[in-house]
Design a protein around this motif. Sequence first.
Motif, PDB file in Angstrom:
ATOM      1  N   THR A 308       0.837  -1.202   0.000  1.00 25.89           N
ATOM      2  CA  THR A 308       0.000   0.000   0.000  1.00 25.89           C
ATOM      3  C   THR A 308       0.873   1.254   0.000  1.00 25.89           C
ATOM      4  O   THR A 308       2.075   1.200   0.265  1.00 25.89           O
ATOM      5  CB  THR A 308      -0.899   0.034   1.244  1.00 25.89           C
ATOM      6  OG1 THR A 308      -0.059   0.166   2.414  1.00 25.89           O
ATOM      7  CG2 THR A 308      -1.736  -1.225   1.349  1.00 25.89           C
ATOM      8  N   GLU A 309       0.232   2.379  -0.273  1.00 23.63           N
ATOM      9  CA  GLU A 309       0.933   3.656  -0.246  1.00 23.63           C
ATOM     10  C   GLU A 309       1.535   3.908   1.138  1.00 23.63           C
ATOM     11  O   GLU A 309       2.693   4.348   1.255  1.00 23.63           O
ATOM     12  CB  GLU A 309      -0.028   4.785  -0.616  1.00 23.63           C
ATOM     13  CG  GLU A 309       0.600   6.164  -0.584  1.00 23.63           C
ATOM     14  CD  GLU A 309      -0.403   7.268  -0.879  1.00 23.63           C
ATOM     15  OE1 GLU A 309      -0.268   8.357  -0.295  1.00 23.63           O
ATOM     16  OE2 GLU A 309      -1.329   7.040  -1.690  1.00 23.63           O
ATOM     17  N   ASP A 310       0.779   3.616   2.190  1.00 21.41           N
ATOM     18  CA  ASP A 310       1.273   3.873   3.545  1.00 21.41           C
ATOM     19  C   ASP A 310       2.435   2.951   3.918  1.00 21.41           C
ATOM     20  O   ASP A 310       3.369   3.370   4.606  1.00 21.41           O
ATOM     21  CB  ASP A 310       0.143   3.723   4.560  1.00 21.41           C
ATOM     22  CG  ASP A 310      -0.800   4.924   4.575  1.00 21.41           C
ATOM     23  OD1 ASP A 310      -0.386   5.988   4.060  1.00 21.41           O
ATOM     24  OD2 ASP A 310      -1.920   4.797   5.074  1.00 21.41           O
ATOM     25  N   LEU A 368      -0.242   1.703 -10.395  1.00 12.72           N
ATOM     26  CA  LEU A 368       0.813   1.131  -9.555  1.00 12.72           C
ATOM     27  C   LEU A 368       1.932   2.146  -9.354  1.00 12.72           C
ATOM     28  O   LEU A 368       2.443   2.342  -8.240  1.00 12.72           O
ATOM     29  CB  LEU A 368       1.351  -0.141 -10.227  1.00 12.72           C
ATOM     30  CG  LEU A 368       2.570  -0.823  -9.612  1.00 12.72           C
ATOM     31  CD1 LEU A 368       2.212  -1.471  -8.285  1.00 12.72           C
ATOM     32  CD2 LEU A 368       3.122  -1.880 -10.571  1.00 12.72           C
ATOM     33  N   PHE A 369       2.306   2.808 -10.441  1.00 18.86           N
ATOM     34  CA  PHE A 369       3.376   3.806 -10.427  1.00 18.86           C
ATOM     35  C   PHE A 369       2.979   4.998  -9.557  1.00 18.86           C
ATOM     36  O   PHE A 369       3.763   5.483  -8.732  1.00 18.86           O
ATOM     37  CB  PHE A 369       3.649   4.248 -11.866  1.00 18.86           C
ATOM     38  CG  PHE A 369       4.943   4.977 -12.073  1.00 18.86           C
ATOM     39  CD1 PHE A 369       6.027   4.817 -11.228  1.00 18.86           C
ATOM     40  CD2 PHE A 369       5.083   5.828 -13.168  1.00 18.86           C
ATOM     41  CE1 PHE A 369       7.231   5.486 -11.447  1.00 18.86           C
ATOM     42  CE2 PHE A 369       6.281   6.503 -13.394  1.00 18.86           C
ATOM     43  CZ  PHE A 369       7.348   6.328 -12.533  1.00 18.86           C
ATOM     44  N   LYS A 370       1.746   5.460  -9.704  1.00 20.75           N
ATOM     45  CA  LYS A 370       1.281   6.616  -8.932  1.00 20.75           C
ATOM     46  C   LYS A 370       1.325   6.345  -7.428  1.00 20.75           C
ATOM     47  O   LYS A 370       1.658   7.226  -6.640  1.00 20.75           O
ATOM     48  CB  LYS A 370      -0.147   6.989  -9.353  1.00 20.75           C
ATOM     49  CG  LYS A 370      -0.254   7.661 -10.708  1.00 20.75           C
ATOM     50  CD  LYS A 370      -1.715   7.953 -11.046  1.00 20.75           C
ATOM     51  CE  LYS A 370      -1.860   8.574 -12.419  1.00 20.75           C
ATOM     52  NZ  LYS A 370      -3.284   8.808 -12.776  1.00 20.75           N
ATOM     53  N   THR A 371       0.970   5.126  -7.045  1.00 19.08           N
ATOM     54  CA  THR A 371       0.994   4.779  -5.617  1.00 19.08           C
ATOM     55  C   THR A 371       2.399   4.944  -5.053  1.00 19.08           C
ATOM     56  O   THR A 371       2.589   5.522  -3.976  1.00 19.08           O
ATOM     57  CB  THR A 371       0.513   3.333  -5.403  1.00 19.08           C
ATOM     58  OG1 THR A 371      -0.835   3.223  -5.856  1.00 19.08           O
ATOM     59  CG2 THR A 371       0.586   2.934  -3.935  1.00 19.08           C
ATOM     60  N   GLN A 372       3.387   4.454  -5.787  1.00 17.02           N
ATOM     61  CA  GLN A 372       4.765   4.591  -5.309  1.00 17.02           C
ATOM     62  C   GLN A 372       5.212   6.046  -5.300  1.00 17.02           C
ATOM     63  O   GLN A 372       5.853   6.504  -4.348  1.00 17.02           O
ATOM     64  CB  GLN A 372       5.724   3.753  -6.169  1.00 17.02           C
ATOM     65  CG  GLN A 372       7.164   3.842  -5.651  1.00 17.02           C
ATOM     66  CD  GLN A 372       8.126   2.908  -6.336  1.00 17.02           C
ATOM     67  OE1 GLN A 372       7.985   2.620  -7.528  1.00 17.02           O
ATOM     68  NE2 GLN A 372       9.114   2.422  -5.611  1.00 17.02           N
TER      69      GLN A 372
END
Length: 543
Positions: A308-310, A368-372
Amino acid sequence: MLTLKGKSVFPGITIGPLALFHRNTISTAQRPIQDAEAEVARFQDARKVAIEQLKDLYEKALEKVGEEQAAVFEVHQMMLDDDDYIDSIEGQIRDEMLNAEAAVDRTAQQFAEMFRSMDDAYMQARAADVLDISRRVEQQLCGGPGVDFSKYDHVIIAADDLAPSETLQLDTDKILGFVTSAGSTNSHTAILARTLGIAAVVSTDTPLHTDVDGMMAIIDGLTGTVYINPDEETLQAMEAKQREEADRKRRLEEVRGAASETKDGRSVKIFANIGNPGNIPQVLDNDAEGIGLFRSEFLYLENSDYPTEDQQFEAYKKTAEALGGKTVVIRTLDIGADKQVDYFQLDKEENPAMGMRAIRICLTRPELFKTQLRALLRASAFGKIAIMFPMIISVDEVKQCKAILAGVRAELDAEGVAYDKDMEVGIMVETPAAAIMSDELAKEVDFFSIGSNDLTQYTLAIDRQQTKLDAFFDAHHPAVLRLIQQTVENGHKAGIWVGICGELGADLTLTEAFLRMGVDELSVSPPLVLPLREKVRSLDLRK
């Protein structure tokens, strides 16, 4: 005196008695069974115990060697959960009425042979892994005790090969080193030995027997030579060499805290490469000036689903805070090639090193890229983080990455989330295409980091894990060095800094050449920071 020549794993010199490594005998002979389902249940019980053991080994490895190296034991757990592996064993028990031990052994040999027959060196090395996990299951089925590692006290171990799990269980305070007739410098065992600092030589092609058990032995990890029952002249020469190495280590302490600067005042930043936050103590202990390569894929390798992002934010934040304002260059996701993750559901590829990997995955899976990127930007408020995109081959790719990054920045601005608006954005130059196009690419980014491992592989068209091609592989090939020089020159013309984060950065025979080229930063494995600084401080570029 018996002299063996092999491949060095760790450049230490150690002297002591030789002890042959003995594994407990496991019987995998076929025997008749009456109840196939009861035998399947025996196998399943043994498999579950083996998985629990691997979980314990993972936790132990996490503490001793960090996430990147501990990941092998997660891979072993996944192999024991593999449907094809399980179906093969259970099928032989039910269809042929084989006892579980024999079915496991037969399947292990079949799978190992399949891996050995593959062209890819990384996949060939997996043969040792499938044999390792199978032996663990067989050990449980036989009900016997495992290897008693406590009896190996202040000895040099001699073995045909050591499994990663066996290497991890060696007491580094007691084991002087090890020598194996088989093995490879790219194996998980070799990587663990390097991380643990165990003097070792592998691939001597000479099995050792009981006639040498207890004899005095010397491992020269500087040359990859092993001396058994050395004569007095050799012993004295190696003792002197050992003292020289000890003196060298003491001298390294003198450059701790000193400037990474040549005698004529040319400065270079010496950073460290790490695989996860667990390696931060090594970075600090070895006095690195920053982190030049943080491999973010550990977050994906250790998860059973997309992190997850967190989760990502906490890992990046922890690293940035621990470095106390020093630069942390974080490479975005580089899954693919030799780092496969099941839940990504990537197609099987004939040549994964040249397939769907790294930035290609990110650009085809933008969410997926945006989350990272969100996690990275949020963490940049807590330290000096820089972002680096891997496997770039074109200006268009960089523009796409920057456009996605700009969109994420706009989202965070709208949400009122803090981040470093001056955060540097760079790319890895690890393809000949990027090096050749570096004049155009330099206009789009704040820095270049040259990934010499892949750059060499792709320039020479030689798989860097294919040991059979060692005779053709030349890391100092003029073509590679020209591409590096061209990249540095083009970066400087555009006013950006250029570093090297591959293995060549730690090659002390090239340090002077890199400084003369104008390289601004060298990022190496943490234990190599001080030797590199010592080398830099010994140079005078006026000469």
